[in-house]
Motif scaffolding. Structure first.
Motif, PDB file in Angstrom:
ATOM      1  N   ASP A   1      43.091  74.499 -36.185  1.00  0.00           N
ATOM      2  CA  ASP A   1      43.428  75.681 -35.459  1.00  0.00           C
ATOM      3  C   ASP A   1      44.733  75.277 -34.504  1.00  0.00           C
ATOM      4  OD1 ASP A   1      41.155  77.080 -35.898  1.00  0.00           O
ATOM      5  OD2 ASP A   1      39.968  76.422 -34.286  1.00  0.00           O
ATOM      6  N   LYS A   2      44.989  74.162 -34.153  1.00  0.00           N
ATOM      7  CA  LYS A   2      46.117  74.013 -33.357  1.00  0.00           C
ATOM      8  C   LYS A   2      46.837  72.523 -33.831  1.00  0.00           C
ATOM      9  CE  LYS A   2      45.781  77.132 -29.816  1.00  0.00           C
ATOM     10  NZ  LYS A   2      46.903  77.826 -29.485  1.00  0.00           N
ATOM     11  N   ILE A   3      48.257  72.710 -33.876  1.00  0.00           N
ATOM     12  CA  ILE A   3      48.872  71.518 -34.393  1.00  0.00           C
ATOM     13  C   ILE A   3      49.915  71.146 -33.277  1.00  0.00           C
ATOM     14  CG2 ILE A   3      50.566  70.533 -36.084  1.00  0.00           C
ATOM     15  CD1 ILE A   3      49.193  72.553 -38.061  1.00  0.00           C
ATOM     16  N   TYR A   4      49.960  69.926 -32.673  1.00  0.00           N
ATOM     17  CA  TYR A   4      50.931  69.542 -31.520  1.00  0.00           C
ATOM     18  C   TYR A   4      51.648  68.237 -32.139  1.00  0.00           C
ATOM     19  CZ  TYR A   4      47.603  72.733 -28.922  1.00  0.00           C
ATOM     20  OH  TYR A   4      47.170  73.576 -28.261  1.00  0.00           O
TER      21      TYR A   4
ATOM     22  N   SER B   1      44.353  77.577 -23.958  1.00  0.00           N
ATOM     23  CA  SER B   1      43.648  78.115 -25.099  1.00  0.00           C
ATOM     24  C   SER B   1      42.004  77.705 -24.850  1.00  0.00           C
ATOM     25  CB  SER B   1      43.959  77.298 -26.482  1.00  0.00           C
ATOM     26  OG  SER B   1      45.293  77.681 -26.742  1.00  0.00           O
ATOM     27  N   LEU B   2      41.732  76.711 -24.322  1.00  0.00           N
ATOM     28  CA  LEU B   2      40.545  76.135 -24.308  1.00  0.00           C
ATOM     29  C   LEU B   2      40.043  76.826 -23.046  1.00  0.00           C
ATOM     30  CD1 LEU B   2      40.439  72.674 -25.589  1.00  0.00           C
ATOM     31  CD2 LEU B   2      39.445  74.786 -26.783  1.00  0.00           C
TER      32      LEU B   2
ATOM     33  N   SER C   1      52.268  70.862 -25.073  1.00  0.00           N
ATOM     34  CA  SER C   1      50.770  70.739 -25.938  1.00  0.00           C
ATOM     35  C   SER C   1      49.709  70.793 -25.074  1.00  0.00           C
ATOM     36  CB  SER C   1      50.893  69.550 -26.875  1.00  0.00           C
ATOM     37  OG  SER C   1      52.014  69.610 -27.598  1.00  0.00           O
ATOM     38  N   ILE C   2      49.592  69.854 -24.155  1.00  0.00           N
ATOM     39  CA  ILE C   2      48.450  69.954 -23.192  1.00  0.00           C
ATOM     40  C   ILE C   2      48.395  71.408 -22.566  1.00  0.00           C
ATOM     41  CG2 ILE C   2      47.546  68.820 -21.114  1.00  0.00           C
ATOM     42  CD1 ILE C   2      47.260  67.397 -23.934  1.00  0.00           C
TER      43      ILE C   2
END
Length: 152
Positions: free
Chosen positions: A84-87, A102-103, A95-96
């Motif tokens: 779902d996510k790429i950092y 997102s969460l 990113s954090i």
């Protein structure tokens, strides 16, 4: 979370060098897996080249291996689409922040490990050898980087 493959490998080497340079009590306080690492004699007290030669693919080319155990770049790119996510680590704090939003969790960065005083050497020949051994992971990383977070 992707990281430049060579920097990732150097960091792993530095981590194993740290294990040999710190006393047991301090080591365990800073890293609860200290004694597990200390038992991995086949990786400790080695030159960078010997360290590389003693790593299996799971650790040597970890980012590629996660998405393709056969180290196939095309397969890895296909499997990456399931994420779902790429950092990228060089954008860690953003990113954090994105992951937190997102969460909808209050994620906090605690106790960042720091191995500033670790002594180790990597000569140019060893660096070139590492880059050669990482060539598929570097290619995979560059493709992921260009597609999902190009450097401007």
């Amino acid at each position: 979370m992707f990281r430049d493959p060579y920097k990732r490998l150097v960091s792993l080497y530095k981590y194993y060098c740290w294990v040999t340079q710190v006393d047991d009590e301090t080591g365990y306080k800073l890293d609860s897996s200290f004694f597990v690492l200390k038992k991995q004699n086949h990786l400790l007290n080695k030159s960078f080249k010997d360290f590389i030669d003693n790593l299996n693919d799971k650790y040597l080319t970890n980012q590629l291996f996660i998405f393709s155990e056969s180290l196939n770049i095309k397969e890895a790119l296909i499997n990456l689409k399931k994420v779902d996510k790429i950092y990228f680590q060089d954008n860690f704090y953003d990113s954090i922040k994105d992951l937190r939003q997102s969460l909808q969790l209050s994620l906090q960065i605690k106790n960042e490990r720091n191995f500033k005083n670790v002594k180790f050497k990597i000569n140019n020949e060893e660096k070139e050898y590492a880059i050669y051994k990482l060539k598929n992971e570097i290619e995979f990383y560059n493709k992921v980087r260009n597609k999902y977070f190009p450097i401007k």
